[in-house]
Design a protein around this motif. Structure first.
Motif, PDB file in Angstrom:
ATOM      1  N   ALA A   1      -5.518  -3.989  -1.507  1.00 44.10           N
ATOM      2  CA  ALA A   1      -4.755  -4.381  -0.314  1.00 44.10           C
ATOM      3  C   ALA A   1      -4.746  -5.895  -0.181  1.00 44.10           C
ATOM      4  N   PRO A   2      -3.633  -6.469   0.267  1.00 39.74           N
ATOM      5  CA  PRO A   2      -3.622  -7.917   0.507  1.00 39.74           C
ATOM      6  C   PRO A   2      -4.543  -8.256   1.675  1.00 39.74           C
TER       7      PRO A   2
ATOM      8  N   ALA B   1      -5.880   5.273   3.593  1.00 36.79           N
ATOM      9  CA  ALA B   1      -6.912   5.548   4.598  1.00 36.79           C
ATOM     10  C   ALA B   1      -8.170   4.728   4.327  1.00 36.79           C
ATOM     11  N   GLN B   2      -8.540   4.594   3.057  1.00 36.98           N
ATOM     12  CA  GLN B   2      -9.720   3.797   2.715  1.00 36.98           C
ATOM     13  C   GLN B   2      -9.530   2.336   3.089  1.00 36.98           C
ATOM     14  N   ALA B   3      -8.322   1.819   2.858  1.00 35.65           N
ATOM     15  CA  ALA B   3      -8.053   0.422   3.194  1.00 35.65           C
ATOM     16  C   ALA B   3      -8.162   0.193   4.699  1.00 35.65           C
ATOM     17  N   TRP B   4      -7.552   1.097   5.501  1.00 38.95           N
ATOM     18  CA  TRP B   4      -7.634   0.957   6.953  1.00 38.95           C
ATOM     19  C   TRP B   4      -9.074   1.071   7.430  1.00 38.95           C
TER      20      TRP B   4
ATOM     21  N   MET C   1       0.792  -1.223   0.000  1.00 40.04           N
ATOM     22  CA  MET C   1       0.000   0.000   0.000  1.00 40.04           C
ATOM     23  C   MET C   1       0.831   1.283   0.000  1.00 40.04           C
ATOM     24  N   LEU C   2       2.081   1.222   0.462  1.00 44.68           N
ATOM     25  CA  LEU C   2       2.908   2.425   0.500  1.00 44.68           C
ATOM     26  C   LEU C   2       3.709   2.563  -0.785  1.00 44.68           C
ATOM     27  N   PRO C   3       3.959   3.785  -1.251  1.00 39.99           N
ATOM     28  CA  PRO C   3       4.821   3.972  -2.420  1.00 39.99           C
ATOM     29  C   PRO C   3       6.201   3.364  -2.180  1.00 39.99           C
ATOM     30  N   PRO C   4       6.864   2.894  -3.246  1.00 38.69           N
ATOM     31  CA  PRO C   4       8.121   2.153  -3.072  1.00 38.69           C
ATOM     32  C   PRO C   4       9.330   3.005  -2.714  1.00 38.69           C
ATOM     33  N   ASP C   5       9.278   4.311  -2.994  1.00 39.14           N
ATOM     34  CA  ASP C   5      10.435   5.146  -2.694  1.00 39.14           C
ATOM     35  C   ASP C   5      10.474   5.480  -1.202  1.00 39.14           C
ATOM     36  N   ARG C   6      11.682   5.626  -0.655  1.00 37.45           N
ATOM     37  CA  ARG C   6      11.868   5.992   0.747  1.00 37.45           C
ATOM     38  C   ARG C   6      11.011   5.108   1.657  1.00 37.45           C
TER      39      ARG C   6
ATOM     40  N   ALA D   1      -4.212 -10.425  11.544  1.00 36.89           N
ATOM     41  CA  ALA D   1      -2.909 -10.948  11.160  1.00 36.89           C
ATOM     42  C   ALA D   1      -2.647 -10.571   9.700  1.00 36.89           C
ATOM     43  N   SER D   2      -1.520  -9.892   9.456  1.00 34.23           N
ATOM     44  CA  SER D   2      -1.262  -9.344   8.134  1.00 34.23           C
ATOM     45  C   SER D   2      -0.485 -10.282   7.216  1.00 34.23           C
TER      46      SER D   2
END
Length: 202
Positions: free
Chosen positions: A192-193, A112-115, A36-41, A167-168
């Motif tokens: 999202a997984p 935010a939508q996924a959470w 879900m997070l961008p791959p950079d940084r 559990a993720s």
């Protein structure tokens, strides 16, 4: 520190940055965050995710247990919301927003939508909610996560209360089953997984 007898202490705000770093390292390969997070940084974004989470947790107060390798070295963290914990108010949400934006960048809305979708599936009956459990990778396999779970579950059992978590990753399902949690099925939002919803009855 002995893995059989870890030092578990309550959280205090002076350890906030250290706790964030432990959780960021513990969740570096987490399927949900890496998807879900961008791959950079990536490390900075995961740190910002837990910065936002702790800001919200401290606003309503949660119960945060720490394992110390020595008096100055946090190696394990468990964040619990007790039964009846209020939803963070508008001011807490505003305080947490900058960190959330640092975490998600242009994807912050999707995150935010996924959470929110996951949160909507949580049980409505009173329970302790395990929001986060993380162990610093260089201390993995020493029973720290298990010690944190046993520590808080002893209190939960003494109160005759239920507990819940998501559990993720699939290997975590079997791990939590060892502590009495049982699967309620998977939940996922768009992109999202899936996470496995798990309940531990009193």
């Amino acid at each position: 520190m002995s893995s059989a007898d870890p030092q578990i202490v309550p959280f205090d705000r002076t350890r906030t940055d250290e706790v964030i770093e432990v959780l960021a390292r513990a969740f570096a390969q987490d399927p949900f965050l890496t998807t879900m997070l961008p791959p950079d940084r990536r490390h900075d974004r995961i740190r910002a995710t837990f910065d936002s989470e702790l800001t919200l947790a401290m606003s309503v107060p949660h119960v945060i247990d720490l394992v110390l390798a020595d008096p100055f070295d946090v190696v394990g963290v468990a964040v619990w919301a007790p039964p009846g914990t209020a939803v963070p108010g508008p001011m807490a949400t505003v305080r947490a927003l900058p960190a959330a934006v640092r975490a998600g960048g242009r994807s912050v809305g999707r995150l935010a939508q996924a959470w929110s979708a996951i949160a909507r599936t949580r049980p409505t009956q009173p329970h302790w909610y395990l929001a986060t459990l993380g162990v610093r990778p260089d201390h993995a396999g020493r029973g720290i996560g298990s010690a944190l779970l046993r520590h808080r579950l002893a209190t939960i059992d003494a109160d005759g209360a239920d507990a819940y978590l998501e559990a993720s990753a699939p290997p975590l399902v079997g791990y939590y089953e060892r502590f009495g949690f049982r699967s309620l099925g998977e939940v996922a939002s768009s992109g999202a997984p899936p996470m496995t919803r798990m309940w531990r009855a009193r």
